[in-house]
Design a protein around this motif. Structure first.
Motif, short mmCIF file in Angstrom:
data_model
loop_
_atom_site.label_atom_id
_atom_site.label_comp_id
_atom_site.label_asym_id
_atom_site.label_seq_id
_atom_site.Cartn_x
_atom_site.Cartn_y
_atom_site.Cartn_z
N GLY A 102 15.63 -50.66 66.17
CA GLY A 102 14.94 -50.44 64.90
C GLY A 102 15.78 -49.85 63.80
O GLY A 102 15.27 -49.54 62.72
N ARG B 73 12.35 -40.96 58.78
CA ARG B 73 13.43 -41.92 58.98
C ARG B 73 14.73 -41.29 58.50
O ARG B 73 14.98 -41.19 57.30
N TYR C 63 21.64 -54.80 62.40
CA TYR C 63 20.40 -54.24 62.91
C TYR C 63 20.58 -53.94 64.39
O TYR C 63 21.45 -54.51 65.06
N GLY D 118 15.49 -45.95 63.04
CA GLY D 118 14.08 -46.30 63.18
C GLY D 118 13.27 -45.37 64.06
O GLY D 118 12.06 -45.31 63.96
N THR D 119 13.94 -44.65 64.96
CA THR D 119 13.25 -43.74 65.86
C THR D 119 14.16 -42.55 66.15
O THR D 119 15.39 -42.67 66.15
N VAL E 82 13.11 -55.56 60.36
CA VAL E 82 13.34 -54.38 59.51
C VAL E 82 14.52 -54.64 58.58
O VAL E 82 14.48 -54.28 57.40
N SER F 50 9.31 -46.26 56.30
CA SER F 50 10.36 -47.28 56.16
C SER F 50 10.65 -47.61 54.71
O SER F 50 11.81 -47.79 54.32
#
Length: 285
Positions: A273, A185, A231, A160-161, A238, A204
């Motif tokens: 994320g 991503r 996750y 996510g980051t 997400v 995403s």
């Protein structure tokens, strides 16, 4: 004579779950500056991410040493039982080497399996081990089956980051900055026991689509064997979006998709994320 199972905390099994499963958990040590914790024991996955988000520096993880394995194996074999120890990939940690050195002192009563994986990839190999024990297989049979089956495990994760990959030195500051601006991503996988970047998507939605294609290109999910999704961070929205987008993979094939939380071993590098999928590939069915 029973078969006892040991797993390290890189599997993201915590102390409470290990107790419920009747297995032994050996925890890695996590250090945030001058604070030290036992992963999954006095540091929950949720608290780990709270501290990770608050911290400017990445925490340090210590491998499990030979002495701790020897102490554990001594206790578990005292009544004549055998032990199967499943550990994080030997290419990601020295934990496997420590376990093998300790196991060599127990005259063939202790077996060590290099999962060639971590987090839910290691977890589903553990789950397969527990199933084989229930089937009444011998320890040596189980180890042979696991060592063969582990090569069919696919672990794919959408990050996510880029912040934590950069902090860990896996990408440069320039790449991370540009990637964040473009909403890149990355998709990473565990291949041959190592974490590798295998794709990138913008945003995403395209990331979810890429993850979907990679699952299909890996031969699809063998629903006769353990599988899981996970996750990272404090929010599972997400992952819920991904499951909604990829319902075609699971609909009519399973009543419930097992969901877990990524812990410190992989969470340190991907940050919050991220979402992950782990399964035994269906391509060799």
């Amino acid at each position: 004579m029973a078969i006892k199972v040991v797993v390290d905390s890189a599997s993201d099994v915590d102390a409470e779950e290990a107790k419920a499963l009747g297995i032994t958990l050996l925890s890695m040590q996590i250090q945030f500056k001058d604070e030290e914790f036992l992963d999954g024991v006095d540091l929950t996955h949720r608290r780990f991410f709270e501290k990770l988000i608050e911290s400017d520096d990445l925490p340090k993880t210590s491998q499990i040493n030979e002495f701790r394995f020897e102490e554990c194996f001594t206790q578990l074999t005292a009544g004549g039982d055998e032990v199967i120890s499943i550990v994080i990939s030997s290419k990601l940690s020295g934990t496997y080497d420590s376990a093998c050195k300790a196991a060599a002192k127990f005259d063939g009563k202790v077996f060590v399996v290099d999962s060639l994986n971590a987090t839910i990839g290691e977890r589903i190999l553990l789950q397969y081990c527990m199933r084989l024990i229930e089937e009444g297989r011998t320890a040596s049979e189980i180890v042979d089956i696991l060592n063969d089956a582990k090569h069919n495990i696919k672990l794919l994760a959408l990050v996510g980051t880029l912040k934590y990959l950069q902090k860990g030195g896996r990408i440069s500051k320039t790449t991370a900055f540009a990637g964040e601006l473009l909403n890149v991503r990355p998709v990473v996988a565990v291949e041959d026991g190592e974490v590798k970047l295998i794709g990138k998507a913008l945003g995403s939605n395209k990331g979810n689509n890429l993850l979907d294609r990679l699952v299909e290109n890996s031969g699809g999910i063998d629903f006769n064997l353990p599988y899981a999704v996970a996750y990272s961070g404090l929010d599972d929205s997400v992952l819920n979006k991904y499951l909604s987008d990829s319902v075609h993979h699971y609909e009519g094939k399973t009543d419930k998709v097992p969901v877990y939380m990524i812990g410190s071993t992989i969470g340190t590098h991907v940050g919050p994320g991220a979402i992950a999928v782990a399964f035994f590939s269906g391509e060799n069915k």
